[in-house]
Motif scaffolding. Structure first.
Motif, PDB file in Angstrom:
ATOM      1  N   SER A 220      85.335  32.429 -13.223  1.00 25.21           N
ATOM      2  CA  SER A 220      84.547  31.445 -12.484  1.00 25.21           C
ATOM      3  C   SER A 220      84.944  30.011 -12.794  1.00 25.21           C
ATOM      4  O   SER A 220      84.584  29.096 -12.045  1.00 25.21           O
ATOM      5  CB  SER A 220      83.061  31.648 -12.790  1.00 25.21           C
ATOM      6  OG  SER A 220      82.672  32.974 -12.482  1.00 25.21           O
TER       7      SER A 220
ATOM      8  N   ASP B 110      89.131  27.666  -9.451  1.00 25.30           N
ATOM      9  CA  ASP B 110      88.768  27.560  -8.040  1.00 25.30           C
ATOM     10  C   ASP B 110      88.949  28.931  -7.386  1.00 25.30           C
ATOM     11  O   ASP B 110      89.774  29.741  -7.835  1.00 25.30           O
ATOM     12  CB  ASP B 110      89.647  26.523  -7.342  1.00 25.30           C
ATOM     13  CG  ASP B 110      89.405  25.117  -7.857  1.00 25.30           C
ATOM     14  OD1 ASP B 110      88.372  24.893  -8.517  1.00 25.30           O
ATOM     15  OD2 ASP B 110      90.267  24.245  -7.609  1.00 25.30           O
ATOM     16  N   THR B 111      88.210  29.157  -6.320  1.00 28.98           N
ATOM     17  CA  THR B 111      88.200  30.481  -5.689  1.00 28.98           C
ATOM     18  C   THR B 111      89.596  30.946  -5.273  1.00 28.98           C
ATOM     19  O   THR B 111      89.970  32.104  -5.504  1.00 28.98           O
ATOM     20  CB  THR B 111      87.275  30.475  -4.461  1.00 28.98           C
ATOM     21  OG1 THR B 111      85.937  30.184  -4.894  1.00 28.98           O
ATOM     22  CG2 THR B 111      87.280  31.827  -3.771  1.00 28.98           C
TER      23      THR B 111
ATOM     24  N   ARG C 150      84.329  23.188  -8.213  1.00 28.72           N
ATOM     25  CA  ARG C 150      82.871  23.359  -8.199  1.00 28.72           C
ATOM     26  C   ARG C 150      82.183  22.263  -9.016  1.00 28.72           C
ATOM     27  O   ARG C 150      81.201  21.655  -8.565  1.00 28.72           O
ATOM     28  CB  ARG C 150      82.494  24.738  -8.764  1.00 28.72           C
ATOM     29  CG  ARG C 150      81.007  25.040  -8.690  1.00 28.72           C
ATOM     30  CD  ARG C 150      80.642  26.336  -9.373  1.00 28.72           C
ATOM     31  NE  ARG C 150      80.807  26.260 -10.824  1.00 28.72           N
ATOM     32  CZ  ARG C 150      81.810  26.804 -11.491  1.00 28.72           C
ATOM     33  NH1 ARG C 150      82.762  27.461 -10.852  1.00 28.72           N
ATOM     34  NH2 ARG C 150      81.877  26.702 -12.805  1.00 28.72           N
TER      35      ARG C 150
ATOM     36  N   LYS D 184      82.307  18.839  -7.282  1.00 25.17           N
ATOM     37  CA  LYS D 184      81.327  18.740  -6.196  1.00 25.17           C
ATOM     38  C   LYS D 184      79.906  18.604  -6.736  1.00 25.17           C
ATOM     39  O   LYS D 184      79.095  17.834  -6.207  1.00 25.17           O
ATOM     40  CB  LYS D 184      81.438  19.961  -5.282  1.00 25.17           C
ATOM     41  CG  LYS D 184      82.711  19.987  -4.435  1.00 25.17           C
ATOM     42  CD  LYS D 184      82.780  21.234  -3.578  1.00 25.17           C
ATOM     43  CE  LYS D 184      84.029  21.231  -2.697  1.00 25.17           C
ATOM     44  NZ  LYS D 184      84.133  22.466  -1.892  1.00 25.17           N
ATOM     45  N   GLU D 185      79.592  19.358  -7.801  1.00 28.22           N
ATOM     46  CA  GLU D 185      78.256  19.288  -8.396  1.00 28.22           C
ATOM     47  C   GLU D 185      77.953  17.888  -8.915  1.00 28.22           C
ATOM     48  O   GLU D 185      76.806  17.428  -8.867  1.00 28.22           O
ATOM     49  CB  GLU D 185      78.132  20.306  -9.536  1.00 28.22           C
ATOM     50  CG  GLU D 185      78.025  21.749  -9.069  1.00 28.22           C
ATOM     51  CD  GLU D 185      78.039  22.734 -10.234  1.00 28.22           C
ATOM     52  OE1 GLU D 185      78.247  22.288 -11.383  1.00 28.22           O
ATOM     53  OE2 GLU D 185      77.846  23.944  -9.987  1.00 28.22           O
TER      54      GLU D 185
END
Length: 444
Positions: A188, A191-192, A343, A346-347
């Motif tokens: 996790s 990145d995806t 992630r 962005k958070e």
């Protein structure tokens, strides 16, 4: 004579003891640890289980007897520290073999208690054979079970570092391996799109991957997942996360940070200046954002040990923050990362742009080369590097190491194109993937 007591005798604890002795030949140093082994390479334990490392003793760096002879440091294993009396500057210690309890005075106390594997509450879990891998004894238990019981199948719960390393090593032993992970993609912290490259590698090597689910109920070798899928497995490796061992610190009234670790300043001091905290249980700060950060990895623990040893012996060297740089082997692939992922960016509402380069590790005409994907996030206004990830064959680690150095050196994304990096056909290309990231950013 100054007396330092250290709680924890593995990475951070053993290292800070050795560093203290290096800088002060007279100091009285005592180390306590619950376990039976000190100063072992915890990162090597999956590879002992997988028989890649055939001699388990080779990952033990030293013993209490050797440490005493070489460093004049007293290490007491099978000793648990039960309480810290900050006013009296003593710790209450229990000999776990005899049951005897005694008080040990200190001038300075260093907490390096590490962390414990999280075992979620699962219906029927006691009926199944379940292992965690957090210390040398855990490794020995798993290794003995596999060699004596000769199991055929295993479920690994958790797709982080330990979970993936165990999946690979168990598969290489010939076991049928299922990997169950709660999040939509494994690893996790990646990145995806980068995680999916690893998932493809797992599929190639016949590791059954089930994401977006977790173990809900077990009945012996029957395991039911939260998505109603039922599996059969002789045993379970539980690797869903790590909880910092902060109970002792909390009972002593030491401040706990928002990441759950023991809060420490730039010199690794807690809110009690005579007590320091290092390693997995300590909270530090992020080099890029300055926000609280906890990184349970070996490299930060060793760096923190140096900072503490220098501070105690009179040289103030402040920590510079953490990037969370890490690397992982999954069969023929390597995945490495540093800094912020998409992630987190962005958070935190950070403005960012991204450059991705797919290319060869070295000259494509050279017989031995592999594909690598290098992804770098940066601030489009300041051009400041925010983080990077790389997945592929050989040379992945060195690209991330260059990015780490660039971040610490304050270089921008544009500066990468100008770096004069090593080139010869077996190693790179005239324009290294690092250079290509810089060129692509300028073009953007």
């Amino acid at each position: 004579m100054k007396k330092v007591v250290i709680i924890g005798a593995v990475g951070g604890g053993a290292t800070v003891a050795g560093q203290l002795r290096f800088y002060d030949s007279d100091m009285h140093i005592v180390v306590f640890d619950r376990d039976s082994t000190m100063s072992y390479a915890a990162c090597g334990t999956p590879y002992v289980i997988g028989n890649v490392i055939q001699d388990e003793q080779s990952i033990i760096m030293t013993t209490p007897e050797k440490f005493k002879k070489k460093r004049d440091v007293t290490v007491k294993l099978h000793h648990e520290v039960l309480m810290i009396n900050r006013d009296a500057k003593t710790v209450l210690v229990k000999n776990m073999i005899t049951g005897e309890q005694f008080e040990e005075p200190y001038d300075t106390l260093i907490l390096a208690p590490g962390g414990s594997a999280i075992i979620p509450k699962i219906e029927g879990l006691d009926s199944s054979k379940v292992f965690t891998l957090r210390n040398f004894e855990d490794m020995q238990r798993i290794d003995h079970y596999i060699k004596s019981e000769k199991p055929k199948s295993c479920i690994v719960s958790g797709g982080g570092f330990i979970g993936l390393e165990m999946a690979e090593n168990l598969k290489n032993l010939g076991l049928e391996v299922s990997l169950v992970h709660k999040s939509p993609t494994i690893m996790s912290i990646l990145d995806t799109d980068m995680s999916l490259l690893i998932e493809k590698e797992l599929a190639i090597h016949d590791v059954k991957l089930l994401t977006g689910t977790m173990i809900e109920k077990t009945d012996g070798t029957n395991i039911k997942l939260s998505n109603d899928i039922e599996l059969q497995a002789d045993f379970i490796i539980m690797s869903v996360g790590l909880k910092p061992n902060t109970t002792l610190a909390e009972k002593a009234g030491l401040a706990i940070g928002e990441t759950g670790g023991i809060k420490a300043n730039e010199f690794m001091q807690t809110n009690d200046p005579s007590i320091y905290a290092i390693g997995d249980a300590s909270e530090n700060f992020d080099l890029v954002t300055g926000d609280p950060k906890r990184v349970p990895l070996a490299s930060p623990a060793h760096r923190q040990a140096f900072i503490v040893a220098r501070h105690i012996t009179g040289d103030k060297i402040a920590k510079t923050g953490l990037l969370g740089t890490s690397v992982l082997k999954v069969f023929s692939l390597t995945a490495a990362m540093t800094g912020l992922n998409e992630r987190t960016i962005k958070e935190k509402n950070i403005s960012y742009a991204t450059v991705v380069h797919n290319g060869n590790s070295n000259a494509g005409y050279y017989p031995e080369h592999s594909n690598i994907t290098l992804k770098v996030h940066y601030d489009p206004k300041t051009r400041k590097l925010l983080g990077a990830q790389c997945v592929g064959g050989k040379g992945v680690d060195k690209r991330i190491d260059v990015i780490v150095t660039a971040i610490y050196g304050g270089l921008t994304i544009d500066d990468l194109q100008a770096l004069e990096l090593c080139y010869a056909p077996p190693y790179s290309s005239p324009k290294d993937p690092i250079n290509m990231i810089g060129y692509k950013a300028i073009a953007k």
